[in-house]
Write an enzyme that holds these catalytic residues in place. Structure first.
Site: not given
Length: 478
Positions: A185, A237-240, A242, A293, A390
């Site tokens: 994706k 991608g973003s930590t959120e 993840g 990143c 970040e």
């Protein structure tokens, strides 16, 4: 003789090398299929906000078809001798090289990064990942992962918008080399090179169902990650996001690797080669508009050389050229989206509100598009949000330190642990510092140098698992 200023003449890369289709549909079982919902989104050029193409929004029905196709293809692909799988990967790598100019321009149009980065960094690395993993395909028994390593199955992969084609290569190449099949994706704002990669898979005569690409938005990613037919999930991608993926998969059978955010520290000691370090700091944080990143977004400079280092840093930043990403003279391109530009602006404003001092060189912005100037904050403390969070933009926070112990303490004082850099002429000091840094990658007297043979990944909120090198094969083998 009076001082003279020489201006660069425009050196625009031609858009004519790219032939865009009006619309793109999911690539499932070796062919393009209209989305079940009939829904499409528009991807735009962030440099001028002009529409580029309509791209399908894949729904659960499309993901079901893609996973089913990958499952059917897995039986044949996994049973194929490694040398034969390697031939397909070599073929893909060669086609990527042959179409590299087209892909570099397309990446710049869809992403906003300078074309010289797409051309000279991204595309060579994309091809290198397929060449490298093609070489592993028939040598897996010698990877140190057991005498008869077996593929896991169907890999569901979700990639970000900052390095669309490179992150595709990081995910797809090791999965295929190890005998797995893929449902990928791409990011909502940068799907175009992934859709052209689907054409490359057809050109390389990859067996149907081995690679399936389902474009879409957040809901599409959730459908891929949570699908019961997926055996391995890889997310960058973003930590959120993840965290949400890890919570979704907790207690289940699926393998998971996460490559998330970072707040990398660039440590400059008093014996560093100043001009070399300045160049490394600039490259480390302003490449790809800071959409990296592992960007070195925190500069830790030893107090005794800060007064010498910072003026040279500002002088170098003042030479950066912001503008049309298709101009081969451009150093700073467009921010990828209006949403990301808003986040950068908000966090930068917070830095000023909290008492840090912002500096940017004079910049003339184009009339349209998403733009933010290279920005340096001084007077930053560990308590500032710009030192902790970040930003994912062209923003550098500067802190100082007196002793090596203080440098390490400040560098590690972050929830992230992805990257760091150390600048010193003393090898012993570099090694002493690197041993104490809690970061997955530590560069010595350079920054942001990547190689497919070298593992990459982080600690803490930067994720877990490794991609690249022998270590990156492990997550795809049982």
């Amino acid at each position: 003789m009076p001082d003279q200023t020489f201006e660069y003449a425009p050196a625009l890369e031609s858009r004519s090398v790219v032939s865009l289709s009006p619309s793109y549909s999911p690539h499932i079982d070796g062919e393009s299929r209209p989305p079940a919902s009939g829904e499409y989104l528009t991807t735009v050029n962030p440099a001028d906000e002009e529409p580029l193409a309509e791209v399908a929004v894949s729904g659960e029905a499309d993901v079901d078809l893609a996973v089913a196709a990958a499952r059917r293809a897995f039986d044949t692909w996994s049973a194929m001798p490694g040398a034969e799988r390697g031939k397909y990967l070599f073929r893909v790598a060669r086609i990527l090289q042959e179409r590299s100019r087209e892909l570099a321009v397309l990446e710049t149009l869809d992403n906003g990064k300078p074309v010289k980065e797409s051309r000279d960094i991204d595309l060579p690395l994309v091809a290198a990942h397929f060449f490298y993993h093609a070489g592993w395909a028939d040598k897996l028994a010698h990877a140190g992962l057991g005498p008869e390593p077996r593929p896991v199955g169907v890999a569901g992969q979700v990639i970000p918008w900052n390095f669309p084609l490179l992150m595709l290569a990081w995910k797809v190449a090791p999965a295929l080399a190890t005998g797995n099949t893929v449902v990928l994706k791409p990011a909502e704002t940068t799907p175009l090179t992934a859709m052209v990669f689907a054409e490359i898979c057809q050109e390389a005569q990859l067996p149907p169902g081995v690679v399936n690409i389902v474009p879409g938005a957040e809901a599409t990613g959730r459908a891929v990650v949570s699908h019961p037919g997926v055996d391995k999930v890889a997310f960058t991608g973003s930590t959120e996001v993840g965290r949400r993926i890890a919570a979704t998969l907790a207690g289940g059978h699926k393998r998971l690797t996460l490559e998330l955010g970072g707040k990398g520290a660039n440590i400059v000691y008093d014996d560093a080669a100043i001009d070399q370090a300045v160049e490394g700091v600039v490259t480390g944080v302003f490449r790809n508009q800071g959409h990296v990143c592992c960007a070195g977004s925190r500069l830790l400079v030893q107090e005794s050389v800060a007064d010498e280092f910072l003026p040279r840093l500002r002088e170098r930043i003042g030479q950066l050229r912001l503008g049309d990403p298709l101009d081969k003279n451009t150093d700073i391109g467009a921010i990828n989206s209006g949403e990301q530009l808003g986040r950068i602006r908000d966090l930068a404003a917070t830095g000023t509100t909290e008492g840090a001092e912002a500096w940017s060189p004079p910049c003339e912005f184009p009339e349209r598009g998403y733009w933010f100037p290279p920005t340096v904050f001084t007077g930053v403390s560990q308590a500032h949000r710009i030192a902790r969070e970040e930003i994912f933009g062209p923003v550098l926070s500067v802190l100082t330190f007196r002793t090596p112990d203080e440098a390490v303490a400040k560098a590690n004082n972050t929830p992230y642990g992805l990257s760091a850099g150390v600048w010193s002429e003393k090898g012993s000091r570099v090694l002493w510092t690197a041993e104490r840094l809690r970061a997955g990658v530590v560069w010595s007297n350079t920054f942001n140098k990547l190689d497919p043979a070298s593992p990459f990944g982080g600690y803490k909120e930067s994720g877990y698992g490794r991609e690249g090198g022998r270590h990156g094969l492990e997550a795809y083998l049982g």
